[in-house]
Design a protein around this motif. Sequence first.
Motif, mmCIF file in Angstrom:
data_model
loop_
_atom_site.group_PDB
_atom_site.id
_atom_site.type_symbol
_atom_site.label_atom_id
_atom_site.label_comp_id
_atom_site.label_asym_id
_atom_site.label_seq_id
_atom_site.Cartn_x
_atom_site.Cartn_y
_atom_site.Cartn_z
ATOM 1 N N VAL A 1 7.784 9.979 15.676
ATOM 2 C CA VAL A 1 6.534 10.204 16.117
ATOM 3 C C VAL A 1 5.521 9.889 14.991
ATOM 4 N N ALA A 2 6.234 11.211 14.365
ATOM 5 C CA ALA A 2 4.603 11.486 13.701
ATOM 6 C C ALA A 2 4.263 11.028 11.812
ATOM 7 N N LEU A 3 5.878 10.358 12.006
ATOM 8 C CA LEU A 3 5.690 9.556 10.557
ATOM 9 C C LEU A 3 4.375 7.945 11.118
ATOM 10 N N LYS A 4 4.604 7.784 12.301
ATOM 11 C CA LYS A 4 3.670 6.045 12.655
ATOM 12 C C LYS A 4 2.722 6.470 13.515
ATOM 13 N N ASP A 5 2.080 8.213 12.837
ATOM 14 C CA ASP A 5 1.426 8.614 13.503
ATOM 15 C C ASP A 5 -0.569 7.663 12.853
ATOM 16 N N PHE A 6 -1.098 7.122 13.400
ATOM 17 C CA PHE A 6 -2.071 6.580 12.734
ATOM 18 C C PHE A 6 -3.395 7.557 12.498
ATOM 19 N N LYS A 7 -3.476 8.968 13.054
ATOM 20 C CA LYS A 7 -4.281 10.028 13.219
ATOM 21 C C LYS A 7 -4.137 10.352 11.516
ATOM 22 N N ILE A 8 -2.833 11.271 11.754
ATOM 23 C CA ILE A 8 -2.376 12.249 10.776
ATOM 24 C C ILE A 8 -2.476 11.034 9.391
ATOM 25 N N TRP A 9 -1.684 9.949 8.628
ATOM 26 C CA TRP A 9 -2.524 9.112 7.751
ATOM 27 C C TRP A 9 -3.666 9.101 7.529
ATOM 28 N N ILE A 10 -4.842 9.067 8.323
ATOM 29 C CA ILE A 10 -6.222 9.033 7.492
ATOM 30 C C ILE A 10 -6.403 10.724 7.574
ATOM 31 N N LEU A 11 -6.086 11.324 7.760
ATOM 32 C CA LEU A 11 -6.089 12.732 7.868
ATOM 33 C C LEU A 11 -6.106 13.233 6.780
ATOM 34 N N PHE A 12 -4.346 12.647 6.278
ATOM 35 C CA PHE A 12 -4.157 12.775 4.485
ATOM 36 C C PHE A 12 -4.972 12.223 4.409
ATOM 37 N N ALA A 13 -5.670 11.607 4.242
ATOM 38 C CA ALA A 13 -6.328 10.876 3.387
ATOM 39 C C ALA A 13 -7.795 11.972 2.705
ATOM 40 N N SER A 14 -8.612 12.094 4.371
ATOM 41 C CA SER A 14 -8.899 12.603 3.853
ATOM 42 C C SER A 14 -9.235 14.078 3.498
#
Length: 533
Positions: free
Chosen positions: A307-320
């Motif tokens: 679930v985490a690996l597919k979570d768009f929120k996490i990856w946009i936060l990662f870039a930020s």
Amino acid sequence: MSTMPGPDLARSDSTATGTSIATDIQEKEKGLVAPTQPSRLGAISEGEEEDNVGYSVYREGLAEQVEMTLAENRAIVWRLDLTVLMIFLVTQTLQFLDKTALNYANLFGFQQALGLTGDQFNWLAGMVYFGYAVTQYPIQILIGKYPAQKILAVTVFMWGLTVLTMVKVKNFHTAMANRFVLGMFEASVSPSLSLMTGWWYTRREIPLRQFIWYSALGWGGVIGSYISTGISRISPTAPGPEKWQSIFYILGSVTMLWSVVIYFFFPDSPATARFLTPRMRVLAVQRVAGNQLGIKNKRFKREQVWVALKDFKIWILFASIFAAAIPNGVLSNFSAIIIQDMGFSTTKTTVLKSVGDITQIVALIIGGIIALNFKDTRLLVTTITNVICVVASATMAYLPREQVWGRLVSFWLTNTQSVGFAASLIMVSSNMGGYTHRTVASGILFTAYCFGNFAGPFVCVKQSQAPVFHDATIGLLAGYTIKLVCQLILWIYMYMVNRRRDKEYGPPDLAASKEAGMQDKTEYENKDFRYVL
């Protein structure tokens, strides 16, 4: 700090997006709201109940129809602030001081004492983040599975000891090993405190409390500046350790003593907090059940990793976070050098640096107060501070060098960037269900933080550009611009998801959402969950 009702507290069906417990209490006292009961979800097994920390206390409160008065709510929050929040604040302050002690030691001949050349100081500044990246996720798993205070106390003691032994390093290689070990143990703080804030406070209260303990970066900077100012006044002929060694002696000793306080006074969860009465423990668990995210779960769930690996929120936060961490690596370890190279003395530099730290504290407190009192404003506050950072870094980059005070004020204002980073952490503690999901998210985000901070000195700080460091100011501008864009995208995404869920499922059922959270369901499983913005 006691929580007082703010202007966003009108009761509505959108309670799942973060309305106030205080308002619910007022309406229950008037007989307008029936005690909350779970719905839609079935019973869970005895093993699952054991894994979900606080679940049995939560069910006890429902069975007995325990209701909380405004006075009880204020009393609970006051005790939490005096105990949990203060422990968080002091621990984070010590972590920041110890990590950035090089920044101050560098003013007193640290590089010369170790014979550092070229980029070796940059490597020392960044090595702590390698250790941080290696252990931050395993430590979060341990804090979920075992009593949090024991894990935290041991790691704090060990990093204090590591700081203390820095006085014995003789060369670049031993200093590198010391910094790596320091990062391994310091990794227990920021990621874990971000998760634990949600164990104790409601969604409405989280931003201000998280901003308060994260303001430790500013407090640490102020304290470090004045410790350095005091040390700078020691006569060069005075007996005792070298000035740069004195910094490590002081900070390491204080940190080791603080670990004892954590061990004896920091509880594992609201369900076991000794500073709360038995009734208060039940009420404290009921309060955080309203977050619809539960407290913590002792079992590692592989399905939530996916679930985490597919979570768009996490990856946009990662870039930020990665983009913002690059300039943060510059600010954390080179701020004293940058200010000194504007033409100020060592003593004046430490005082002027503290103004930027105070700016950081003020920005975080103001941002937290706004988020506490006005609904769905946390990303609005973040956007405003991101714009300030972009403008300030552009001014630093392009103002003529002779305009020293204009560049210095701009440098101070870049410290408001901490609001955006702290808000990113709040997205995990307020908007991600499932404990494994949250820990994986936190691990991914702090990996971005670690490698961004490590890369910052190498990407931005070139000794050949001293004393101007033009690439450093350009790096600040680029990093803060990317962060601004990413967090605007996140804001739009979560707003659209909330609208879609309202359209598909109708008004959220708060009772069902609380039960789902206490059963450790993710926000994707819990259709009654709505993001707070």
